[in-house]
Design a protein around this motif. Structure first.
Motif, PDB file in Angstrom:
ATOM      1  N   VAL A   1       0.822  -1.071  -0.096  1.00  0.00           N
ATOM      2  CA  VAL A   1       0.101   0.068  -0.003  1.00  0.00           C
ATOM      3  C   VAL A   1       0.923   1.176  -0.099  1.00  0.00           C
ATOM      4  O   VAL A   1       1.923   1.254   0.782  1.00  0.00           O
ATOM      5  CB  VAL A   1      -0.962  -0.032   1.317  1.00  0.00           C
ATOM      6  CG1 VAL A   1      -1.901   1.304   1.184  1.00  0.00           C
ATOM      7  CG2 VAL A   1      -1.722  -1.278   1.294  1.00  0.00           C
TER       8      VAL A   1
ATOM      9  N   MET B   1       0.862   5.509   0.164  1.00  0.00           N
ATOM     10  CA  MET B   1      -0.189   6.584   0.614  1.00  0.00           C
ATOM     11  C   MET B   1       0.762   7.886   0.482  1.00  0.00           C
ATOM     12  O   MET B   1       1.797   8.007   0.768  1.00  0.00           O
ATOM     13  CB  MET B   1      -0.401   6.471   1.957  1.00  0.00           C
ATOM     14  CG  MET B   1      -1.338   5.296   2.300  1.00  0.00           C
ATOM     15  SD  MET B   1      -1.843   5.128   3.904  1.00  0.00           S
ATOM     16  CE  MET B   1      -1.183   3.687   4.278  1.00  0.00           C
TER      17      MET B   1
ATOM     18  N   MET C   1       5.088   9.280  -3.306  1.00  0.00           N
ATOM     19  CA  MET C   1       4.367   8.959  -1.786  1.00  0.00           C
ATOM     20  C   MET C   1       5.225   9.129  -0.541  1.00  0.00           C
ATOM     21  O   MET C   1       6.453   9.275  -0.540  1.00  0.00           O
ATOM     22  CB  MET C   1       3.982   7.447  -2.206  1.00  0.00           C
ATOM     23  CG  MET C   1       3.181   7.177  -3.302  1.00  0.00           C
ATOM     24  SD  MET C   1       1.386   8.109  -3.102  1.00  0.00           S
ATOM     25  CE  MET C   1       0.566   7.008  -4.648  1.00  0.00           C
TER      26      MET C   1
ATOM     27  N   SER D   1      -8.239   3.031   8.377  1.00  0.00           N
ATOM     28  CA  SER D   1      -8.566   3.659   7.035  1.00  0.00           C
ATOM     29  C   SER D   1      -9.543   4.662   7.237  1.00  0.00           C
ATOM     30  O   SER D   1      -9.346   5.741   6.384  1.00  0.00           O
ATOM     31  CB  SER D   1      -9.041   2.355   6.345  1.00  0.00           C
ATOM     32  OG  SER D   1      -8.198   1.449   5.954  1.00  0.00           O
TER      33      SER D   1
ATOM     34  N   ASN E   1      -8.162   8.162   5.746  1.00  0.00           N
ATOM     35  CA  ASN E   1      -8.438   8.269   4.104  1.00  0.00           C
ATOM     36  C   ASN E   1      -8.817   9.585   3.741  1.00  0.00           C
ATOM     37  O   ASN E   1      -8.412   9.900   2.602  1.00  0.00           O
ATOM     38  CB  ASN E   1      -9.487   7.048   3.808  1.00  0.00           C
ATOM     39  CG  ASN E   1      -9.020   5.836   3.682  1.00  0.00           C
ATOM     40  OD1 ASN E   1      -7.831   5.625   3.398  1.00  0.00           O
ATOM     41  ND2 ASN E   1      -9.787   4.945   3.278  1.00  0.00           N
TER      42      ASN E   1
ATOM     43  N   LEU F   1      -5.701  11.644   2.689  1.00  0.00           N
ATOM     44  CA  LEU F   1      -4.787  11.075   1.586  1.00  0.00           C
ATOM     45  C   LEU F   1      -5.227  11.828   0.211  1.00  0.00           C
ATOM     46  O   LEU F   1      -6.337  12.243  -0.014  1.00  0.00           O
ATOM     47  CB  LEU F   1      -5.044   9.749   1.438  1.00  0.00           C
ATOM     48  CG  LEU F   1      -4.776   8.814   2.580  1.00  0.00           C
ATOM     49  CD1 LEU F   1      -4.834   7.349   2.189  1.00  0.00           C
ATOM     50  CD2 LEU F   1      -3.260   8.823   2.867  1.00  0.00           C
TER      51      LEU F   1
ATOM     52  N   ARG G   1      -3.514   7.027  -2.942  1.00  0.00           N
ATOM     53  CA  ARG G   1      -3.539   5.803  -2.393  1.00  0.00           C
ATOM     54  C   ARG G   1      -3.664   4.827  -3.446  1.00  0.00           C
ATOM     55  O   ARG G   1      -4.392   4.764  -4.180  1.00  0.00           O
ATOM     56  CB  ARG G   1      -4.572   5.425  -1.284  1.00  0.00           C
ATOM     57  CG  ARG G   1      -4.491   4.327  -0.602  1.00  0.00           C
ATOM     58  CD  ARG G   1      -5.631   3.914   0.138  1.00  0.00           C
ATOM     59  NE  ARG G   1      -5.814   2.440   0.644  1.00  0.00           N
ATOM     60  CZ  ARG G   1      -5.968   1.590  -0.139  1.00  0.00           C
ATOM     61  NH1 ARG G   1      -6.214   1.761  -1.356  1.00  0.00           N
ATOM     62  NH2 ARG G   1      -6.111   0.223   0.248  1.00  0.00           N
TER      63      ARG G   1
ATOM     64  N   SER H   1      -2.853   0.062  -4.010  1.00  0.00           N
ATOM     65  CA  SER H   1      -2.406  -1.169  -3.547  1.00  0.00           C
ATOM     66  C   SER H   1      -2.030  -1.997  -4.496  1.00  0.00           C
ATOM     67  O   SER H   1      -2.488  -1.733  -5.611  1.00  0.00           O
ATOM     68  CB  SER H   1      -3.497  -1.727  -2.608  1.00  0.00           C
ATOM     69  OG  SER H   1      -4.459  -1.818  -3.532  1.00  0.00           O
TER      70      SER H   1
END
Length: 97
Positions: free
Chosen positions: A5, A7, A53, A80, A84, A87, A90, A92
């Protein structure tokens, strides 16, 4: 199986407290799901700022079907829901190793 992941946080959000909270959540997940989540690593981008990131989380998951248990774990859902909104990006990525 590896679950990665990446972010990117909004400006002035990502700080040590955030990293510590995320680390604590993943430690809880690893304790609660020892047969599923074998390990996790949290890495910060060594080049702060810019387009890169901010944070990488790498999980080693015992079985592909265990991903669902991780994704629905209360600690994962809580962290999350909390972060979230902060962010800007994001993503994955999952792969077999």
């Amino acid at each position: 199986m590896k679950h990665l992941v990446l972010m990117k946080f909004k400006p002035n959000v990502y700080e040590q407290k955030v990293k510590d909270e995320i680390d604590s959540a993943y430690a809880q997940i690893a304790r609660d799901l020892p047969d599923l989540v074998l390990s996790y690593i949290i890495r910060e981008n060594c080049l702060a700022g810019g387009r890169g990131m901010d944070l990488l989380i790498e999980l080693t998951i015992a079985k592909p079907n265990a991903l669902e248990a991780y994704l629905t774990h209360p600690a994962h859902k809580a962290i999350s829901e909390k972060y979230n909104p902060y962010l800007t990006e994001r993503c994955s990525f999952d792969y077999e190793d």
